[in-house]
Design a protein around this motif. Structure first.
Motif, PDB file in Angstrom:
ATOM      1  N   LYS A 154      10.152   4.802  -3.608  1.00  0.00           N
ATOM      2  CA  LYS A 154       9.982   3.559  -2.423  1.00  0.00           C
ATOM      3  C   LYS A 154       9.458   2.564  -3.242  1.00  0.00           C
ATOM      4  O   LYS A 154       9.901   1.240  -2.933  1.00  0.00           O
ATOM      5  CB  LYS A 154       8.710   4.020  -1.605  1.00  0.00           C
ATOM      6  CG  LYS A 154       9.339   5.115  -0.348  1.00  0.00           C
ATOM      7  CD  LYS A 154       8.235   5.457   0.577  1.00  0.00           C
ATOM      8  CE  LYS A 154       8.418   6.433   1.374  1.00  0.00           C
ATOM      9  NZ  LYS A 154       7.494   6.764   2.586  1.00  0.00           N
ATOM     10  N   PHE A 159      11.319  -1.002  -3.401  1.00  0.00           N
ATOM     11  CA  PHE A 159      10.475  -2.279  -2.989  1.00  0.00           C
ATOM     12  C   PHE A 159      10.855  -3.347  -3.955  1.00  0.00           C
ATOM     13  O   PHE A 159      11.155  -4.527  -3.625  1.00  0.00           O
ATOM     14  CB  PHE A 159       9.010  -2.052  -3.238  1.00  0.00           C
ATOM     15  CG  PHE A 159       8.006  -2.982  -3.160  1.00  0.00           C
ATOM     16  CD1 PHE A 159       7.474  -3.670  -1.957  1.00  0.00           C
ATOM     17  CD2 PHE A 159       7.377  -3.506  -4.429  1.00  0.00           C
ATOM     18  CE1 PHE A 159       6.643  -4.463  -2.074  1.00  0.00           C
ATOM     19  CE2 PHE A 159       6.457  -4.381  -4.462  1.00  0.00           C
ATOM     20  CZ  PHE A 159       6.291  -5.082  -2.970  1.00  0.00           C
ATOM     21  N   CYS A 203      -2.282  -4.503  -0.162  1.00  0.00           N
ATOM     22  CA  CYS A 203      -0.850  -3.896   0.178  1.00  0.00           C
ATOM     23  C   CYS A 203       0.351  -4.661   0.468  1.00  0.00           C
ATOM     24  O   CYS A 203      -0.074  -5.762   1.111  1.00  0.00           O
ATOM     25  CB  CYS A 203      -1.145  -2.721   1.563  1.00  0.00           C
ATOM     26  SG  CYS A 203      -2.154  -1.429   1.033  1.00  0.00           S
ATOM     27  N   TRP A 229       4.829  -5.065   1.444  1.00  0.00           N
ATOM     28  CA  TRP A 229       5.884  -4.318   1.815  1.00  0.00           C
ATOM     29  C   TRP A 229       6.959  -5.312   1.554  1.00  0.00           C
ATOM     30  O   TRP A 229       6.883  -6.528   1.285  1.00  0.00           O
ATOM     31  CB  TRP A 229       6.023  -3.976   3.204  1.00  0.00           C
ATOM     32  CG  TRP A 229       4.673  -3.015   3.692  1.00  0.00           C
ATOM     33  CD1 TRP A 229       4.800  -1.503   3.617  1.00  0.00           C
ATOM     34  CD2 TRP A 229       3.338  -3.113   4.015  1.00  0.00           C
ATOM     35  NE1 TRP A 229       3.571  -1.087   3.960  1.00  0.00           N
ATOM     36  CE2 TRP A 229       2.645  -1.904   4.312  1.00  0.00           C
ATOM     37  CE3 TRP A 229       2.537  -4.311   3.680  1.00  0.00           C
ATOM     38  CZ2 TRP A 229       1.332  -1.793   4.502  1.00  0.00           C
ATOM     39  CZ3 TRP A 229       1.266  -4.343   4.156  1.00  0.00           C
ATOM     40  CH2 TRP A 229       0.602  -2.892   4.331  1.00  0.00           C
ATOM     41  N   SER A 273       8.295  -2.214   8.165  1.00  0.00           N
ATOM     42  CA  SER A 273       7.373  -1.283   7.709  1.00  0.00           C
ATOM     43  C   SER A 273       6.096  -1.718   7.620  1.00  0.00           C
ATOM     44  O   SER A 273       5.070  -0.966   7.816  1.00  0.00           O
ATOM     45  CB  SER A 273       7.746  -1.174   6.097  1.00  0.00           C
ATOM     46  OG  SER A 273       9.345  -0.417   6.102  1.00  0.00           O
ATOM     47  N   ALA A 274       5.790  -3.001   7.131  1.00  0.00           N
ATOM     48  CA  ALA A 274       4.362  -3.732   7.379  1.00  0.00           C
ATOM     49  C   ALA A 274       3.644  -3.688   8.639  1.00  0.00           C
ATOM     50  O   ALA A 274       2.604  -2.985   8.831  1.00  0.00           O
ATOM     51  CB  ALA A 274       4.593  -5.266   6.686  1.00  0.00           C
ATOM     52  N   CYS A 331       2.202  -0.520  10.039  1.00  0.00           N
ATOM     53  CA  CYS A 331       0.879  -0.020   9.511  1.00  0.00           C
ATOM     54  C   CYS A 331      -0.194  -0.678  10.197  1.00  0.00           C
ATOM     55  O   CYS A 331      -1.298  -0.453   9.586  1.00  0.00           O
ATOM     56  CB  CYS A 331       0.876  -0.148   7.917  1.00  0.00           C
ATOM     57  SG  CYS A 331       2.024   1.065   7.219  1.00  0.00           S
ATOM     58  N   SER A 348       2.259  -0.758  -3.028  1.00  0.00           N
ATOM     59  CA  SER A 348       3.590  -0.965  -2.489  1.00  0.00           C
ATOM     60  C   SER A 348       3.974   0.048  -1.445  1.00  0.00           C
ATOM     61  O   SER A 348       3.859   1.289  -1.631  1.00  0.00           O
ATOM     62  CB  SER A 348       4.548  -1.384  -3.408  1.00  0.00           C
ATOM     63  OG  SER A 348       5.000  -0.021  -4.251  1.00  0.00           O
ATOM     64  N   GLU A 349       4.654  -0.432  -0.426  1.00  0.00           N
ATOM     65  CA  GLU A 349       5.396   0.368   0.612  1.00  0.00           C
ATOM     66  C   GLU A 349       4.250   1.490   0.974  1.00  0.00           C
ATOM     67  O   GLU A 349       4.951   2.721   1.322  1.00  0.00           O
ATOM     68  CB  GLU A 349       6.743   0.921   0.230  1.00  0.00           C
ATOM     69  CG  GLU A 349       7.681  -0.419  -0.423  1.00  0.00           C
ATOM     70  CD  GLU A 349       8.262  -0.953   0.818  1.00  0.00           C
ATOM     71  OE1 GLU A 349       7.763  -0.949   2.001  1.00  0.00           O
ATOM     72  OE2 GLU A 349       8.971  -1.795   0.252  1.00  0.00           O
ATOM     73  N   ASP A 380       2.860   4.110   3.902  1.00  0.00           N
ATOM     74  CA  ASP A 380       3.314   4.280   4.938  1.00  0.00           C
ATOM     75  C   ASP A 380       2.018   4.331   6.105  1.00  0.00           C
ATOM     76  O   ASP A 380       1.046   4.143   5.593  1.00  0.00           O
ATOM     77  CB  ASP A 380       4.067   5.407   4.850  1.00  0.00           C
ATOM     78  CG  ASP A 380       3.137   6.814   4.295  1.00  0.00           C
ATOM     79  OD1 ASP A 380       2.074   6.825   4.342  1.00  0.00           O
ATOM     80  OD2 ASP A 380       3.991   7.645   3.837  1.00  0.00           O
ATOM     81  N   GLY A 430       1.193   5.313  -0.580  1.00  0.00           N
ATOM     82  CA  GLY A 430       2.252   4.436  -1.250  1.00  0.00           C
ATOM     83  C   GLY A 430       1.778   4.280  -2.627  1.00  0.00           C
ATOM     84  O   GLY A 430       0.806   5.029  -3.212  1.00  0.00           O
TER      85      GLY A 430
END
Length: 153
Positions: A11, A15, A54, A56, A61-62, A65, A100-101, A103, A108
């Protein structure tokens, strides 16, 4: 290597590819600041976990969360150059990690900001995406500075 680690690394690679292609990075913010978590892998000398900010590569995806401890956070869009020059450089100085990324389970990649800069510069070179910096003459100048900093540890 655990399956989770392999998945988070895959992931993260995606990214890097996506943020270079779109030249956009996403985060979550509220009135108090940006979405942070604490590392499961790294700790300071005093035993406290290192803080992570964090990011994304896509808005969906951001925003997925923005729940639980990040409930009420809204989407923040950053240019890639701003992410490199201000965020990653500042996070390095503040001894923070890039997440990064992440979940919805708060899993991540946790990675040093200088490593992220080098990965972005390498992907940019590979794909021919031009980066225009305010604080550096060129990507090559930034790369040399980052390599010197990494080598100084």
């Amino acid at each position: 290597m655990s399956e989770i680690t392999a998945d988070t690394q895959a992931k993260h690679y995606t990214f890097i590819k996506n943020i270079v292609a779109s030249k956009t990075v996403y985060s979550l913010k509220n009135d108090e600041g940006f979405a942070t978590a604490y590392s499961n892998e790294y700790e300071h000398e005093d035993g406290e976990p290192v803080e992570i900010i964090c990011f994304w590569s896509d808005a969906k995806s951001a925003t997925a969360c923005a729940k639980d401890s990040w409930d009420g956070f809204t989407l923040a869009e950053l240019t890639l150059e701003d992410f490199i020059e201000n965020w990653c450089a500042g996070m390095y100085e503040d001894e923070l990690l890039v997440g990064s990324e992440f979940d919805t389970n708060m899993l991540g990649q946790e990675i040093e900001p200088l490593e992220v800069i080098l990965q972005i510069l390498n992907e940019s070179d590979k794909t021919g995406v031009a980066l225009e910096f305010q604080q550096y003459e060129s990507a090559d100048e930034l790369r040399e500075i980052v390599k010197e900093l990494i080598g100084g540890f």
